[in-house]
Design a protein around this motif. Sequence first.
Motif, PDB file in Angstrom:
ATOM      1  N   ASN B 299     -70.028  10.760  41.677  1.00  0.00           N
ATOM      2  CA  ASN B 299     -71.428  10.957  41.289  1.00  0.00           C
ATOM      3  C   ASN B 299     -72.164   9.621  41.384  1.00  0.00           C
ATOM      4  O   ASN B 299     -71.671   8.607  40.898  1.00  0.00           O
ATOM      5  CB  ASN B 299     -71.446  11.487  39.850  1.00  0.00           C
ATOM      6  CG  ASN B 299     -72.842  11.730  39.345  1.00  0.00           C
ATOM      7  OD1 ASN B 299     -73.663  10.820  39.301  1.00  0.00           O
ATOM      8  ND2 ASN B 299     -73.121  12.961  38.970  1.00  0.00           N
ATOM      9  N   ILE B 300     -73.339   9.667  41.999  1.00  0.00           N
ATOM     10  CA  ILE B 300     -73.997   8.373  42.270  1.00  0.00           C
ATOM     11  C   ILE B 300     -74.492   7.701  40.999  1.00  0.00           C
ATOM     12  O   ILE B 300     -74.419   6.484  40.846  1.00  0.00           O
ATOM     13  CB  ILE B 300     -75.146   8.545  43.289  1.00  0.00           C
ATOM     14  CG1 ILE B 300     -75.690   7.168  43.651  1.00  0.00           C
ATOM     15  CG2 ILE B 300     -76.239   9.440  42.768  1.00  0.00           C
ATOM     16  CD1 ILE B 300     -76.430   7.113  44.921  1.00  0.00           C
ATOM     17  N   ASP B 364     -74.085  13.875  49.096  1.00  0.00           N
ATOM     18  CA  ASP B 364     -75.440  14.359  49.346  1.00  0.00           C
ATOM     19  C   ASP B 364     -76.274  13.342  50.110  1.00  0.00           C
ATOM     20  O   ASP B 364     -77.310  13.681  50.677  1.00  0.00           O
ATOM     21  CB  ASP B 364     -76.157  14.661  48.025  1.00  0.00           C
ATOM     22  CG  ASP B 364     -75.440  15.736  47.237  1.00  0.00           C
ATOM     23  OD1 ASP B 364     -74.685  16.493  47.861  1.00  0.00           O
ATOM     24  OD2 ASP B 364     -75.631  15.797  46.017  1.00  0.00           O
ATOM     25  N   TYR B 365     -75.822  12.098  50.084  1.00  0.00           N
ATOM     26  CA  TYR B 365     -76.605  11.054  50.733  1.00  0.00           C
ATOM     27  C   TYR B 365     -76.253  10.897  52.208  1.00  0.00           C
ATOM     28  O   TYR B 365     -76.835  10.063  52.892  1.00  0.00           O
ATOM     29  CB  TYR B 365     -76.432   9.727  49.990  1.00  0.00           C
ATOM     30  CG  TYR B 365     -77.197   9.740  48.687  1.00  0.00           C
ATOM     31  CD1 TYR B 365     -78.432   9.151  48.591  1.00  0.00           C
ATOM     32  CD2 TYR B 365     -76.684  10.409  47.580  1.00  0.00           C
ATOM     33  CE1 TYR B 365     -79.154   9.208  47.417  1.00  0.00           C
ATOM     34  CE2 TYR B 365     -77.394  10.470  46.403  1.00  0.00           C
ATOM     35  CZ  TYR B 365     -78.628   9.860  46.323  1.00  0.00           C
ATOM     36  OH  TYR B 365     -79.350   9.931  45.171  1.00  0.00           O
ATOM     37  N   SER B 380     -80.938   0.880  51.056  1.00  0.00           N
ATOM     38  CA  SER B 380     -80.051  -0.138  51.629  1.00  0.00           C
ATOM     39  C   SER B 380     -80.408  -1.510  51.082  1.00  0.00           C
ATOM     40  O   SER B 380     -79.525  -2.308  50.759  1.00  0.00           O
ATOM     41  CB  SER B 380     -80.175  -0.164  53.144  1.00  0.00           C
ATOM     42  OG  SER B 380     -80.047   1.131  53.641  1.00  0.00           O
ATOM     43  N   VAL B 381     -81.704  -1.784  50.948  1.00  0.00           N
ATOM     44  CA  VAL B 381     -82.113  -3.086  50.401  1.00  0.00           C
ATOM     45  C   VAL B 381     -81.536  -3.265  49.003  1.00  0.00           C
ATOM     46  O   VAL B 381     -80.935  -4.296  48.679  1.00  0.00           O
ATOM     47  CB  VAL B 381     -83.653  -3.195  50.363  1.00  0.00           C
ATOM     48  CG1 VAL B 381     -84.079  -4.417  49.573  1.00  0.00           C
ATOM     49  CG2 VAL B 381     -84.208  -3.251  51.765  1.00  0.00           C
ATOM     50  N   PHE B 382     -81.681  -2.209  48.172  1.00  0.00           N
ATOM     51  CA  PHE B 382     -81.184  -2.329  46.797  1.00  0.00           C
ATOM     52  C   PHE B 382     -79.672  -2.498  46.776  1.00  0.00           C
ATOM     53  O   PHE B 382     -79.130  -3.299  46.009  1.00  0.00           O
ATOM     54  CB  PHE B 382     -81.592  -1.104  45.966  1.00  0.00           C
ATOM     55  CG  PHE B 382     -83.081  -0.931  45.857  1.00  0.00           C
ATOM     56  CD1 PHE B 382     -83.894  -2.021  45.601  1.00  0.00           C
ATOM     57  CD2 PHE B 382     -83.671   0.307  46.017  1.00  0.00           C
ATOM     58  CE1 PHE B 382     -85.257  -1.883  45.499  1.00  0.00           C
ATOM     59  CE2 PHE B 382     -85.048   0.458  45.924  1.00  0.00           C
ATOM     60  CZ  PHE B 382     -85.837  -0.640  45.666  1.00  0.00           C
ATOM     61  N   MET B 383     -78.990  -1.723  47.617  1.00  0.00           N
ATOM     62  CA  MET B 383     -77.527  -1.792  47.616  1.00  0.00           C
ATOM     63  C   MET B 383     -77.054  -3.161  48.097  1.00  0.00           C
ATOM     64  O   MET B 383     -76.143  -3.749  47.519  1.00  0.00           O
ATOM     65  CB  MET B 383     -76.945  -0.705  48.533  1.00  0.00           C
ATOM     66  CG  MET B 383     -77.063   0.684  47.960  1.00  0.00           C
ATOM     67  SD  MET B 383     -76.211   0.805  46.402  1.00  0.00           S
ATOM     68  CE  MET B 383     -77.432   1.603  45.422  1.00  0.00           C
ATOM     69  N   GLY B 430     -70.458   1.464  51.211  1.00  0.00           N
ATOM     70  CA  GLY B 430     -70.047   2.829  51.509  1.00  0.00           C
ATOM     71  C   GLY B 430     -71.233   3.778  51.480  1.00  0.00           C
ATOM     72  O   GLY B 430     -71.349   4.674  52.327  1.00  0.00           O
ATOM     73  N   LEU B 431     -72.130   3.562  50.536  1.00  0.00           N
ATOM     74  CA  LEU B 431     -73.314   4.417  50.434  1.00  0.00           C
ATOM     75  C   LEU B 431     -74.214   4.224  51.664  1.00  0.00           C
ATOM     76  O   LEU B 431     -74.727   5.189  52.237  1.00  0.00           O
ATOM     77  CB  LEU B 431     -74.075   4.087  49.158  1.00  0.00           C
ATOM     78  CG  LEU B 431     -75.301   4.960  48.878  1.00  0.00           C
ATOM     79  CD1 LEU B 431     -74.894   6.393  48.657  1.00  0.00           C
ATOM     80  CD2 LEU B 431     -76.067   4.447  47.685  1.00  0.00           C
TER      81      LEU B 431
END
Lengths: 168, 481
Positions: B299-300, B364-365, B380-383, B430-431
């Motif tokens: 779960n994210i 889901d992503y 992506s920036v946040f990750m 991974g996300l």
Amino acid sequence: MSVTVLLFGILAVVAVASGISTVMSRNPVASAMSLVLHFFTLAGIYLTLQAQFIAAVQVLVYAGAIMVLVVFMIMLLNVGREEQMRENPGYRTIIGTALGVMLAFQVGKTAFTDVAGRHVLPPGSAVTGTTEALGETLFKMYLFPFEAVSLLLLVAVVGAVILAKRKI
Amino acid sequence: MLQDFLNSAPIPLLSALATLVMLLDAMKRDGARIVFGFSVFSLTAAMAAAIYTMFLPDKTTAFNNMITCGGYGAYFDIVFCLGGVLTLLAARPFLLASNTEHGEFYSLILFSICGMFLIAHSNNLLTLFIGIEVMSVSFYILSGYLRTSRFSIEASLKYFLLGAFITGFLVYGMALIYGSAGALGYNEIYQAVQGETGARFPMILLLGMGLLIIGLSFKSAIFPFHQWAPDVYQGAPTIVTAFMSTAGKAAAFSAFIPILAVLTPESSSPVAAKIGMLLAVLSAATMLVGNISAVVQKNIKRMLAYSSVAHAGYMMMGLAAGSVRGASGIVFYVTAYMFMQIGAFILISALERGSEERYQNLEDYAGLAKKHPVMAALMSVFMLSLTGIPPFAGFFGKYYLFTAAIESGYTWLTIIAVISSVISVYFYIGLIVAMYFRESDVQEQDSRPGLAGISLVISAAGVIILGVIPQFIDKIAKSLF
């Protein structure tokens, strides 16, 4: 013997008697009522110690709010006469007695050892317990936290409404 | 008295405005829109007041030394208000989508920020305690705000019960410190602790310190007091999680820094060294546990919750270092973390739009880049920033903290921090991989972020600006101590 000591003696006897009656009584309601009496006598004892504020709080909080909760509980659970408890002295009785003896010993030791200057109150201590002195501190020194508490209470009230009201 | 009010302007101002917001909501039927606008205005006004008090001379106090003014507190005020504004902007579309918009939501956010102000400004254990409680009680309610959702109720109840329990620790700690130092004010405690330089450090004081550290560790989700965080962060409404996990954590650390400065006056004394070591061990355990647990999450929200535990561990490095560099490193990290974490959660809230099933799991992503290219790019920036990849804010946050730890002699802690950062690459990247390189067969209807878009853009801009010119905030952070 001054009036204060006489008053203290009477209150102390009533306090101990009502305390014993709280524990011994088989009827929960009678038990609760003895507890109320006990709280009132405790408030009286605080008064003899010049602690008016604590006495008032004792009546308001313990004899008032907490006892209402206790009585509510008794009503809601519909507790009747307590069943005869098992008579064999279990470990609870033993531990309880041991702790009681320890407490009595400690109290006795403190009461009968003569520390130099123990009976002399430091100057100003007679007024610290009064409502006046307390108000002075509360509204001068601790004004800011005192006001901030109102915020906390407000949040709690709003929260209770949000979480519990059927329709918002 | 008037001078006191002016010096501590943000606190009375926001308290008054928050109460006004509540009254406004009661007076106006269906006036949620006005309440929303007024809330945003209130936070902006408080932020302006905080900037106004920012340049007060050092060690300015108000109301009989109950609070400090200017500098440190004001900086945190700005951070809290910023977090609040970002949350509010994203909250409106979120609440409208789930059809649960009430003015109380906005006023509770404001009240919790009032509590945070008290925490950051406190110069007395009493003020600190009231601040922590105002913030926590607001959080308990906000996490149970979606009353019809099972998860939300569970989160609220769990948070409340554990929080109430920990409050006991906190009060007990304060009482023991009071018993030992004879005062609740930071200055008096500082003097009392400084007087205890002999080998016989009072046990009561030590116990009090320990309990206080436990209490604050719970509020900032430090191992082993972090177990509530995943459950609460997952169950609470996403927008509330965004706010709790950033501003709430910032508030806990804003209390930690001055408290530890008071309780461990000289970092050379044996007790201070021991406490430093304790904090270092807690920090190492926190980041390892957080990152390793995050790896296995499906779960994210849960994954980000564990990652937030790990980030608390990184921030704790600055506390363990016990130096000015460490403290300013925390201040920088808190700011950077505010943007990246709030951005990530707001993005999830914008995607799920009132449904508790959509965009909850990592799978889901998959293929998000095709459906919502802008959202995927922002995520992506946040990750990348959360991982600590160079051009973004997260990198410099970690850099400052790691150097502070090395300077104070905690090289081993830095090595563990680097290892756990490497572990975290797995799930953050991974996300991104899932969003860009995997296909999904689910067709999505259009989901526009609305006002949340503004929050997302501000957050992303913050992450990038802090990453490109970190010296600016770093200089301010250093000037606070």
